[in-house]
Each structure stands twice: as structure tokens, then as C-alpha cells.
Design an enzyme around this catalytic site. Structure first.
Site, short mmCIF file in Angstrom:
data_model
loop_
_atom_site.label_atom_id
_atom_site.label_comp_id
_atom_site.label_asym_id
_atom_site.label_seq_id
_atom_site.Cartn_x
_atom_site.Cartn_y
_atom_site.Cartn_z
N ARG A 54 0.85 -1.18 0.00
CA ARG A 54 0.00 0.00 0.00
C ARG A 54 0.89 1.23 0.00
O ARG A 54 2.09 1.12 0.15
CB ARG A 54 -0.98 0.01 1.20
CG ARG A 54 -0.53 -0.67 2.42
CD ARG A 54 0.02 0.18 3.55
NE ARG A 54 0.02 1.60 3.45
CZ ARG A 54 1.11 2.32 3.57
NH1 ARG A 54 2.31 1.76 3.71
NH2 ARG A 54 1.05 3.63 3.52
N GLY A 55 0.27 2.38 -0.22
CA GLY A 55 1.02 3.60 -0.48
C GLY A 55 1.05 3.83 -1.97
O GLY A 55 1.40 2.93 -2.74
N ASP A 230 -2.47 10.63 -2.40
CA ASP A 230 -2.81 9.58 -3.36
C ASP A 230 -3.22 10.16 -4.70
O ASP A 230 -3.12 9.49 -5.72
CB ASP A 230 -3.92 8.70 -2.80
CG ASP A 230 -3.41 7.80 -1.68
OD1 ASP A 230 -3.02 6.66 -1.98
OD2 ASP A 230 -3.36 8.26 -0.53
#
Length: 339
Positions: A54-55, A230
Site C-alpha cells: 500500500r502507499g 494519493d
């Protein structure tokens, strides 16, 4: 400024092994350090969906290696690209990386050439993070306290980190004296991952409950809130982990500066503003319990958005590897990134 390339920087969460992608399983940290081996593109899709990786930058890098795996195995490339693209909808880095890989495929690249491109995406991300660390740290007065949210470090990208990269650089340069990490419900990325990184790399830090953030700012211990992103829209509106928006509101009320740190691949000039950003909703079960144990009464319902949008007028600086935009708006964004 001190060279921070090797300072407080020991963690790498994505490792290409020649015929498979090895991912540090971020669901298991900090209790266990386990790796997941992805041997085909569908396994990469599942790892992205399940939050093994994730990220935003890390998702894009993993997806690029997923394309390489599909090519190595003679899979239908259009199907592989579509499946990878649908793995998570909000992080624009995923689409950016896949568009870059698709362009190489259209130019006739074979699996070996695609591997070179994926490695370039990963290497460029690490170099960008180190540069952003120096740019962001330069904005911080010596001796400052900072707060961060979610995980934006080596676990979220190729290494060093975006917002956490600025913190790493700021600590190395003597500009940051105190670090506070919000816990980040419901997945506790701040508590589980950011604190794990900070402790592993010898950076003194304190964990605070998400609900303690405004009180912390009122105390005067924090001069900057530093977060990742994001997706950044053309006017500077920024989508980030849920809870970021309320931190920006509290920061403005208390006279605390607010910094967004992200590579240029996170900037989406095709999205006019934050209203046009799709916000991912995940399963209510993630909010109704933790670690497989339900913590809320049966019959209760939950609303579980994973991101929110911070308006540009609450952001003091957006830091990318291309430069710093202070007081971001559509004109300043266009000046750096074009139409």
C-alpha cells in the site's frame, strides 16, 4: 543541507527477484516480518487489493512489475493491464505506472525491456523521494516539531519516503526535534507501520491517538503537519488517507503549517478539482473489528471511506521532485506541471 541519501534509510518493501516480485506483507507488521512472493500478475492484483502492498508510489511500482510478470508468462496483456488498473481506484500512481508500461508495450517492448522500464520506475521514485526530502526539510525551521498521518515512508514507495522522507531529511539536518505520528484508524498504518519505520531507523517519535491531534497542535509542540497524497488535482486539492482533511482544518485553526509531499506522478492535471476524485469505499468489516476480532456490537453498520480530499486553500506547500508550490492554486499548479 546534510546528505540524507543513506541516513535513517534501511527499509525496502519491494524486491524484484528476476521471475517474481517479493513484497513485505504490511498487514503483519509490526508483530511479524513476512514476505509474499507474487509469481504472476493476478497475485500482484490481489496483493494490492488486500493491502499487502500500500502507499500510492508502491502500488504503482508493484503494478509495473505485475506487467513484467504477465509478459514473462505470455499472458493476455490487455487483460492483465485492466485487472491491475482496477485493483484500487484512487491512487493515480497506479494508472500513471500502467500507462507508462502500456506505452512501452505499444512500442514493441518484450518482457526484458519491460523489466528495464519497471526498474526505472522504481529507481526514479527513490531518487525523487530523496530530492523531495531535501526540498521539504528546507521549509522547516530548526528545532521544529512535526506531525504525520498514515504511512508515507519506505513501506509506501521505493524507499526513503515522501512525507516521511522529509521527516528523515529534517531529522538528519537538525531541523526536526520532535516527531508525532497519528495512529490512522481503521488500519492503524501510523501505529503499525510509521512507528515501526521510525524505531527501526533510530528516529525518536511519539504515537498519538487520531483524536488527540487538535489538542497536540494547541499545545504548541507542532509547527508542521506533513502528509503524503494519493492524488493531487489540477487546482491543488489533495486526496489522502481518511483523516487528513480534519488535520488540515485543525492545523489552520492553530496556525500550524500544512505540507503535502508526493512525486509528480501523483499529480493528475486531468482532474480539475477534488470533487472529481473517486473516493474508495472499503468493507464495513474493516471498521467493525480489527485483526479478525469484532469490536462493535452485532447489527451495527459502518461507513468506511478510505480517503478524503483536503482543499488547496488549507495547504501551505506541495512538495514534488520538480519543485515546491507554496499556497497552491490552479495557476501555480499549471506553472509547474502544464495544462
Amino acid at each position: 543541507m546534510t546528505d540524507t541519501a543513506a541516513s535513517h534509510d534501511s527499509i525496502r518493501a519491494l524486491k524484484w527477484q528476476g521471475d517474481h516480485l517479493r513484497l513485505l506483507d504490511q498487514r503483519k507488521l509490526p508483530q511479524r516480518t513476512e514476505w509474499v512472493d507474487c509469481t504472476d500478475s493476478q497475485a500482484v492484483v490481489q496483493a494490492i487489493k488486500d493491502l499487502v502492498v500500500r502507499g500510492a508510489p508502491a502500488i504503482g511500482i508493484a503494478a509495473a512489475w505485475g506487467v513484467v510478470l504477465a509478459a514473462q508468462q505470455g499472458a493476455d496483456m490487455d487483460e492483465a493491464l485492466l485487472a491491475l488498473r482496477a485493483a484500487r481506484p484512487t491512487a493515480v500512481n497506479l494508472m500513471w505506472a500502467l500507462d507508462r508500461m502500456r506505452a512501452r508495450i505499444a512500442a514493441g517492448a518484450d518482457a526484458q525491456a519491460l523489466a528495464v522500464e519497471a526498474q526505472a520506475i522504481q529507481d526514479e521514485d527513490l531518487a525523487a523521494n530523496r530530492h523531495m526530502g531535501q526540498l521539504g526539510a528546507a521549509l522547516i525551521a530548526p528545532g521544529s516539531g512535526v506531525m504525520t498521518h498514515c504511512n508515507t515512508g519506505s513501506l509506501a514507495c521505493a524507499g526513503f519516503g515522501t512525507a516521511l522522507g522529509v521527516i528523515r531529511a529534517g531529522v538528519s539536518a537538525g531541523r526536526i526535534a520532535e516527531v508525532f505520528a497519528g495512529e490512522t484508524r481503521p488500519w492503524l498504518q501510523g501505529a503499525r507501520l510509521t512507528m515501526w519505520e521510525l524505531v527501526n531507523d533510530g528516529i525518536p517519535a511519539q504515537l498519538v491517538a487520531d483524536s488527540a491531534a487538535a489538542h497536540l497542535m494547541k499545545s504548541g509542540k507542532v509547527q508542521w503537519v506533513i502528509v503524503g497524497a494519493d492524488r493531487i488535482a489540477a487546482n491543488g486539492d489533495t486526496a489522502n488517507k481518511i483523516g487528513t482533511y480534519q488535520l488540515a482544518i485543525a492545523a489552520r485553526h492553530h496556525g500550524v503549517k500544512f505540507m503535502v509531499v508526493a512525486p509528480s506522478s501523483t499529480v493528475d492535471m486531468a482532474t480539475a478539482d477534488g470533487e472529481a476524485i473517486e473516493i474508495e469505499l472499503r468493507e464495513p468489516s474493516e471498521l467493525l473489528g480489527y485483526g479478525g476480532t469484532r469490536t462493535v456490537v452485532e447489527g451495527a453498520r459502518a461507513w468506511n471511506p478510505v480517503f478524503d480530499v483536503t482543499p488547496a486553500n488549507l495547504i501551505d506547500a506541495i512538495v514534488t521532485e520538480r519543485g515546491v508550490i507554496e499556497q497552491p492554486d490552479a495557476l501555480r499548479m499549471q506553472a509547474l506541471f502544464g495544462a
